[in-house]
Design an enzyme around this catalytic site. Sequence first.
Site, short mmCIF file in Angstrom:
data_model
loop_
_atom_site.label_atom_id
_atom_site.label_comp_id
_atom_site.label_asym_id
_atom_site.label_seq_id
_atom_site.Cartn_x
_atom_site.Cartn_y
_atom_site.Cartn_z
N TYR A 138 1.09 -0.96 -0.21
CA TYR A 138 0.18 0.15 0.33
C TYR A 138 0.85 1.46 0.45
O TYR A 138 2.53 1.12 0.94
CB TYR A 138 -0.52 0.06 1.09
CG TYR A 138 -1.68 1.30 0.94
CD1 TYR A 138 -2.67 1.11 0.91
CD2 TYR A 138 -1.63 2.06 2.76
CE1 TYR A 138 -3.54 2.64 0.53
CE2 TYR A 138 -2.41 3.55 2.92
CZ TYR A 138 -3.54 3.67 1.64
OH TYR A 138 -4.29 5.06 1.97
N ASP A 233 9.08 2.83 -0.45
CA ASP A 233 8.46 3.24 0.28
C ASP A 233 9.00 2.72 1.79
O ASP A 233 8.09 2.21 2.12
CB ASP A 233 6.95 3.23 -0.50
CG ASP A 233 5.61 3.37 0.65
OD1 ASP A 233 5.97 4.85 1.66
OD2 ASP A 233 5.04 2.97 0.41
N LYS A 261 4.35 8.68 8.70
CA LYS A 261 4.25 8.01 10.21
C LYS A 261 5.03 9.04 11.66
O LYS A 261 5.43 9.94 12.22
CB LYS A 261 4.47 6.82 10.02
CG LYS A 261 3.09 6.46 8.99
CD LYS A 261 3.31 5.00 9.46
CE LYS A 261 1.36 5.38 8.35
NZ LYS A 261 1.45 3.73 7.24
C1 LIG Z 1 0.41 4.52 5.38
C2 LIG Z 1 1.27 4.69 4.36
C3 LIG Z 1 0.96 5.08 3.21
C4 LIG Z 1 0.23 6.34 2.93
O1 LIG Z 1 0.54 7.61 4.57
P1 LIG Z 1 -0.55 8.03 5.12
O2 LIG Z 1 -0.33 9.08 5.82
O3 LIG Z 1 -1.91 7.86 5.96
O4 LIG Z 1 -0.84 9.07 3.47
C5 LIG Z 1 2.28 4.69 2.31
N1 LIG Z 1 2.82 3.84 2.50
C6 LIG Z 1 3.16 3.23 3.19
C7 LIG Z 1 4.13 2.46 3.34
C8 LIG Z 1 2.42 3.26 4.67
O5 LIG Z 1 2.42 2.09 5.10
#
Ligand SMILES: *Cc1c(COP(=O)(O)O)cnc(C)c1O
Length: 422
Positions: A138, A233, A261
Amino acid sequence: MSHFSDARNVIAGGVNSPVRAFAGVGGEPIFFKGANGAVLESEDGRHYIDYVGSWGPMILGHCHPAVVDAVVETVKSGMSYGAPCILETRIAEKIRELVPSIERIRMVSSGTEATMSAIRLARGHTGRDKIVKFEGCYHGHSDSLLIKAGSGALTLGVPSSPGVPAVLAEHTITLPYNDIDAVVEAFGAFGDDLACVIVEPIAGNMNMVPPIPGFLDTLREQCTSAGAILIFDEVMTGFRVAKGGAQSLFDIEPDLTTLGKIVGGGMPAAAFGGRADIMASIAPDGPVYQAGTLSGNPVAMAAGLATLEQVDRSGFYESLGSHTQQLVAGLSAAASNAGVSLATESAGGMFGFVFTDAQPVRRFDQVAAADIDRFKLFFHGMLAEGVYFAPSAFEAGFVSAAHGDAEINKTLDAAQKVMATL
Ligand SMILES: *Cc1c(COP(=O)(O)O)cnc(C)c1O
């Protein structure tokens, strides 16, 4: 009437982000009014040991004094200037010190914005449109990334949400995670048209699935030889699995990295960055447009910087990792005592557990085939015992520095009890 039904009357679905609604486990979501250390407090005054940590940011636990002080001090001088401030430079320097592949950086406000901007940058910099992503990963909810695999690895993708134009899916190739042959095949078919590959270097949005040996190396080699940009990511894994993120664990340098995060310490902040020559393509130095009214917000920068200073203290990840290992070892033991099949993973302060015979779990289809009903029973059983795991079988869990032996042992006592009822 419940807090949830009140919320549903005015907020779409009663929540501001779907997984919070408990659709994955059934029942109504708990509303919280406070948190401290490793513990959440609900509106009705119950306490829960928290393994969600706001889905990752709260690596120090809730209300860490250094973060609270930094936020309070900063907010007294104004909440937003829409003009440069020194805190932005300070956090950028700190991030680069911890993640050296990030030569230049841009702060944004969410992980979605970070990955969306990194993809645009990769396309703008290479002059190519196609991207490769992996099933079960994701990367936020921007259009180009809400695409799932079509039938057959090399067929065109299909939108995974209404509202995403099919024409965008034509440019997104979705491959199975950890499938090295599929990667080589995709580069053989599309190499010269590929702008980038985006991957979670440890997948945390299909429970927790680490890369098999050679998978990330293959991505690195193929991207380099095809002139495509490799994007890690690390919105979840950055400062979570190790001080330098997953890229430091596997010793692979991506061209671009996305962070979120933890980098905001609980405030809305995220970032993307990497090779200076690629980042030079971003406006105002280059032609690829990207901007944000609240980007680099001083209060968010203060929270993030204070958090990064804490994780940089010596022994931080050793202690975090050993508590996390203690937790997953105890969950495994509780499961096997009860005759329940459970696969577990952990790295740094991140963990996963899947009710399945397939061990180890290395593919999305293995997670998808797991015993979800058993997970739901376990989740609600643990909730009744005062332990708050992620309300979905497809999410990773998080331990914070505030989780000590007492919290872990209490969790494991509860797990012994609940596993025996499955
Ligand atoms: C949480 C997450 C996102 C999205 O971040 P948001 O701040 O919720 O938009 C993108 N990539 C990864 C791997 C994530 O865990």
